[in-house]
Design a protein around this motif. Structure first.
Motif, PDB file in Angstrom:
ATOM      1  N   ASP A   1      55.055 -17.048 -20.318  1.00  0.00           N
ATOM      2  CA  ASP A   1      54.515 -17.465 -21.740  1.00  0.00           C
ATOM      3  C   ASP A   1      52.980 -18.267 -21.639  1.00  0.00           C
ATOM      4  N   PRO A   2      52.059 -17.205 -21.749  1.00  0.00           N
ATOM      5  CA  PRO A   2      50.503 -17.714 -21.588  1.00  0.00           C
ATOM      6  C   PRO A   2      50.286 -18.724 -22.240  1.00  0.00           C
ATOM      7  N   SER A   3      50.945 -19.006 -23.481  1.00  0.00           N
ATOM      8  CA  SER A   3      50.514 -19.979 -24.456  1.00  0.00           C
ATOM      9  C   SER A   3      51.021 -21.289 -23.844  1.00  0.00           C
ATOM     10  N   ALA A   4      52.002 -21.466 -22.887  1.00  0.00           N
ATOM     11  CA  ALA A   4      52.224 -22.662 -22.442  1.00  0.00           C
ATOM     12  C   ALA A   4      51.172 -23.489 -21.810  1.00  0.00           C
ATOM     13  N   ALA A   5      50.175 -22.842 -21.420  1.00  0.00           N
ATOM     14  CA  ALA A   5      48.984 -23.478 -20.877  1.00  0.00           C
ATOM     15  C   ALA A   5      48.430 -24.670 -21.666  1.00  0.00           C
ATOM     16  N   SER A   6      48.661 -24.628 -23.146  1.00  0.00           N
ATOM     17  CA  SER A   6      48.245 -25.549 -24.060  1.00  0.00           C
ATOM     18  C   SER A   6      49.346 -26.405 -24.581  1.00  0.00           C
ATOM     19  N   GLY A   7      50.686 -26.367 -23.782  1.00  0.00           N
ATOM     20  CA  GLY A   7      51.800 -26.803 -24.117  1.00  0.00           C
ATOM     21  C   GLY A   7      52.885 -26.117 -24.584  1.00  0.00           C
ATOM     22  N   LEU A   8      54.073 -26.756 -24.387  1.00  0.00           N
ATOM     23  CA  LEU A   8      55.105 -26.082 -24.824  1.00  0.00           C
ATOM     24  C   LEU A   8      55.960 -27.023 -26.088  1.00  0.00           C
TER      25      LEU A   8
ATOM     26  N   ALA B   1      55.809 -34.225  -9.056  1.00  0.00           N
ATOM     27  CA  ALA B   1      54.465 -33.513  -8.884  1.00  0.00           C
ATOM     28  C   ALA B   1      54.948 -32.068  -9.457  1.00  0.00           C
ATOM     29  N   ALA B   2      53.929 -31.409  -9.562  1.00  0.00           N
ATOM     30  CA  ALA B   2      53.877 -29.897 -10.287  1.00  0.00           C
ATOM     31  C   ALA B   2      54.293 -29.018  -9.282  1.00  0.00           C
ATOM     32  N   ASP B   3      55.001 -28.058  -9.694  1.00  0.00           N
ATOM     33  CA  ASP B   3      55.527 -27.119  -8.652  1.00  0.00           C
ATOM     34  C   ASP B   3      54.502 -25.913  -9.153  1.00  0.00           C
ATOM     35  N   SER B   4      53.704 -25.306  -8.134  1.00  0.00           N
ATOM     36  CA  SER B   4      52.648 -24.363  -8.395  1.00  0.00           C
ATOM     37  C   SER B   4      53.504 -23.068  -8.733  1.00  0.00           C
ATOM     38  N   LYS B   5      54.351 -22.595  -8.152  1.00  0.00           N
ATOM     39  CA  LYS B   5      55.159 -21.522  -8.231  1.00  0.00           C
ATOM     40  C   LYS B   5      55.701 -21.295  -9.694  1.00  0.00           C
ATOM     41  N   LEU B   6      56.450 -22.356  -9.861  1.00  0.00           N
ATOM     42  CA  LEU B   6      57.184 -22.541 -11.411  1.00  0.00           C
ATOM     43  C   LEU B   6      55.997 -22.427 -12.326  1.00  0.00           C
ATOM     44  N   HIS B   7      54.786 -23.290 -12.081  1.00  0.00           N
ATOM     45  CA  HIS B   7      53.954 -23.446 -13.200  1.00  0.00           C
ATOM     46  C   HIS B   7      53.246 -21.990 -13.381  1.00  0.00           C
ATOM     47  N   ALA B   8      53.244 -21.298 -12.128  1.00  0.00           N
ATOM     48  CA  ALA B   8      52.596 -19.780 -12.227  1.00  0.00           C
ATOM     49  C   ALA B   8      53.692 -18.907 -13.061  1.00  0.00           C
ATOM     50  N   ALA B   9      54.949 -19.111 -12.822  1.00  0.00           N
ATOM     51  CA  ALA B   9      55.924 -18.411 -13.402  1.00  0.00           C
ATOM     52  C   ALA B   9      56.110 -18.359 -14.805  1.00  0.00           C
ATOM     53  N   LEU B  10      55.831 -19.586 -15.286  1.00  0.00           N
ATOM     54  CA  LEU B  10      56.097 -20.231 -16.709  1.00  0.00           C
ATOM     55  C   LEU B  10      54.599 -19.454 -17.467  1.00  0.00           C
TER      56      LEU B  10
ATOM     57  N   LYS C   1      56.467 -32.101 -15.963  1.00  0.00           N
ATOM     58  CA  LYS C   1      55.433 -32.345 -15.001  1.00  0.00           C
ATOM     59  C   LYS C   1      55.828 -31.392 -13.921  1.00  0.00           C
ATOM     60  N   VAL C   2      57.106 -30.931 -13.360  1.00  0.00           N
ATOM     61  CA  VAL C   2      57.223 -30.100 -12.542  1.00  0.00           C
ATOM     62  C   VAL C   2      56.630 -28.753 -12.863  1.00  0.00           C
ATOM     63  N   LEU C   3      56.706 -28.273 -14.211  1.00  0.00           N
ATOM     64  CA  LEU C   3      56.353 -27.087 -14.704  1.00  0.00           C
ATOM     65  C   LEU C   3      54.769 -27.225 -14.971  1.00  0.00           C
ATOM     66  N   GLY C   4      54.102 -28.254 -14.735  1.00  0.00           N
ATOM     67  CA  GLY C   4      52.741 -28.301 -15.012  1.00  0.00           C
ATOM     68  C   GLY C   4      52.261 -28.178 -16.335  1.00  0.00           C
ATOM     69  N   VAL C   5      53.238 -28.609 -17.270  1.00  0.00           N
ATOM     70  CA  VAL C   5      52.430 -28.525 -18.725  1.00  0.00           C
ATOM     71  C   VAL C   5      53.092 -29.792 -19.404  1.00  0.00           C
ATOM     72  N   THR C   6      52.717 -29.713 -20.475  1.00  0.00           N
ATOM     73  CA  THR C   6      52.970 -30.984 -21.500  1.00  0.00           C
ATOM     74  C   THR C   6      53.888 -30.345 -22.761  1.00  0.00           C
ATOM     75  N   TRP C   7      54.591 -31.304 -23.243  1.00  0.00           N
ATOM     76  CA  TRP C   7      55.395 -31.094 -24.465  1.00  0.00           C
ATOM     77  C   TRP C   7      54.589 -31.300 -25.593  1.00  0.00           C
ATOM     78  N   SER C   8      54.525 -30.446 -26.657  1.00  0.00           N
ATOM     79  CA  SER C   8      54.262 -30.516 -27.912  1.00  0.00           C
ATOM     80  C   SER C   8      55.510 -30.913 -28.728  1.00  0.00           C
ATOM     81  N   VAL C   9      55.877 -32.250 -28.802  1.00  0.00           N
ATOM     82  CA  VAL C   9      57.163 -32.670 -29.436  1.00  0.00           C
ATOM     83  C   VAL C   9      57.136 -32.439 -31.183  1.00  0.00           C
ATOM     84  N   GLN C  10      57.890 -31.779 -31.805  1.00  0.00           N
ATOM     85  CA  GLN C  10      58.119 -31.551 -33.340  1.00  0.00           C
ATOM     86  C   GLN C  10      59.560 -32.145 -33.488  1.00  0.00           C
ATOM     87  N   ASN C  11      59.409 -33.047 -34.467  1.00  0.00           N
ATOM     88  CA  ASN C  11      60.951 -33.431 -35.002  1.00  0.00           C
ATOM     89  C   ASN C  11      61.266 -32.692 -36.032  1.00  0.00           C
ATOM     90  N   GLY C  12      62.742 -32.445 -36.018  1.00  0.00           N
ATOM     91  CA  GLY C  12      63.358 -31.823 -37.068  1.00  0.00           C
ATOM     92  C   GLY C  12      64.769 -32.547 -37.227  1.00  0.00           C
TER      93      GLY C  12
END
Length: 326
Positions: free
Chosen positions: A76-83, A63-72, A120-131
């Protein structure tokens, strides 16, 4: 720690160089997790037997942690669309339990489950990029990636340029052809006079370089090191006798020894904390640490490790930039 997260290459490469493998041999062997309930144990065991790796979903219940999600989002406001997460592409199954890819093209492994649970804990999704392994940390430094994950072992040199949020312990170990006269390695001087294959820019290179003088001090011939950008060439070298030993991550080599014929695991030389990496001073590092600790507290972390049979490599708590032993 890894050879371009690559320590991972497709099983057909490993099959070809190991000589005797078939697809069914590579896929045979991983049992299902000990945390499977009685109600679905049979189904999961059957799935593991047919695929060669455990298939139960241990992330869906996180489950998402609302406090950690808000802190993230505050950090970094752009995290709303993924990290953005930088890693390396790992096809096939030879790099499990860390990471691999199933026949459906889905990424699997303990690292995948752990990072997805953290997201999921942070309430975001990953945008995975390979290097590649040697481009992930620079990518984190220059902002291309918010987070890097590639079985990075904590070292003093790396901690000068990136921050670590630890999530596992892995080690530096050795693998040899089954015909090797070595059966167990407990000291670096046992490598003297032999040719060792490993990856450049890794903890393995650090250990081999820093201990090279011990052979001369013991009156023995210096070991020779050959560096490779991926493990396909290492397997080929083991097969044709060009190299005597494969120096790589403990978890991966233990898995290989159990699944690849005609090789044996010689033991671990040392161990290292492994973590996510972020830019130096990034607030995301601390939040990753808190997310891992939340998984540890609620038991989700233990379930992930049990699924991949690596419970002994777990950590009691995630640390931000712990003291490095390398």
């Amino acid at each position: 720690m890894p050879i371009s997260r690559a320590l991972r290459l497709f099983p057909l490469t490993a099959l070809a160089v190991a000589g005797a493998l078939s697809a069914s041999a590579v896929l045979a062997g991983c049992s299902s997790s000990s945390d499977t309930s009685a109600a679905n144990a049979g189904a999961d065991a059957g799935a593991a037997a047919s695929t060669g790796y455990p298939t139960q979903d241990v992330v869906a219940s996180v489950a998402a942690d609302s406090k950690l999600h808000a802190a993230l989002l505050a950090a970094d406001p752009s995290a709303a669309s993924g990290l953005t997460l930088g890693t390396t592409y790992s096809p096939g199954l030879t790099s499990l339990p860390h990471v691999g890819e199933n026949s459906a093209g889905q990424s699997i492994g303990a690292d995948i489950d752990l990072r997805n649970a953290v997201a999921k804990v942070l309430g975001v999704t990953w945008s995975v990029q390979n290097g590649t392994f040697d481009t992930i940390i620079p990518g984190v430094q220059n902002g291309k990636f918010a987070v890097g994950q590639d079985n990075f072992g904590v070292t003093a040199a790396r901690e000068k340029i990136v921050d670590f949020a630890t999530y596992l312990t892995d080690g530096q170990a050795l693998l040899a052809p089954s015909g090797s006269t070595l059966n167990k390695v407990t000291d670096i001087t046992q490598l003297c006079g032999l040719t060792v294959g490993t990856g450049a820019g890794t903890t393995f290179q650090t250990i081999l370089t820093s201990n090279a003088g011990k052979c001369a001090a013991a009156g023995k011939k210096w070991y020779t090191v050959q560096y490779f950008s991926d493990n396909a060439a290492i397997w080929l070298g083991l097969n044709n006798g060009r190299i005597d030993l494969y120096f790589g991550p403990t978890l991966g080599l233990e898995y290989d020894a159990a699944h690849v014929p005609n090789v044996k695991f010689l033991g671990q030389i040392s161990s290292t904390a492994v973590g996510f990496v972020t830019a130096k001073g990034s607030p995301i590092a601390g939040l990753l640490t808190e997310a891992v600790n939340e998984l540890i507290r609620n038991g989700e972390y233990a379930r992930i490790l049990a699924k991949w049979s690596i419970t002994g490599n777990g950590i009691a708590s995630s640390a931000l930039n712990p003291k490095a032993n390398l």
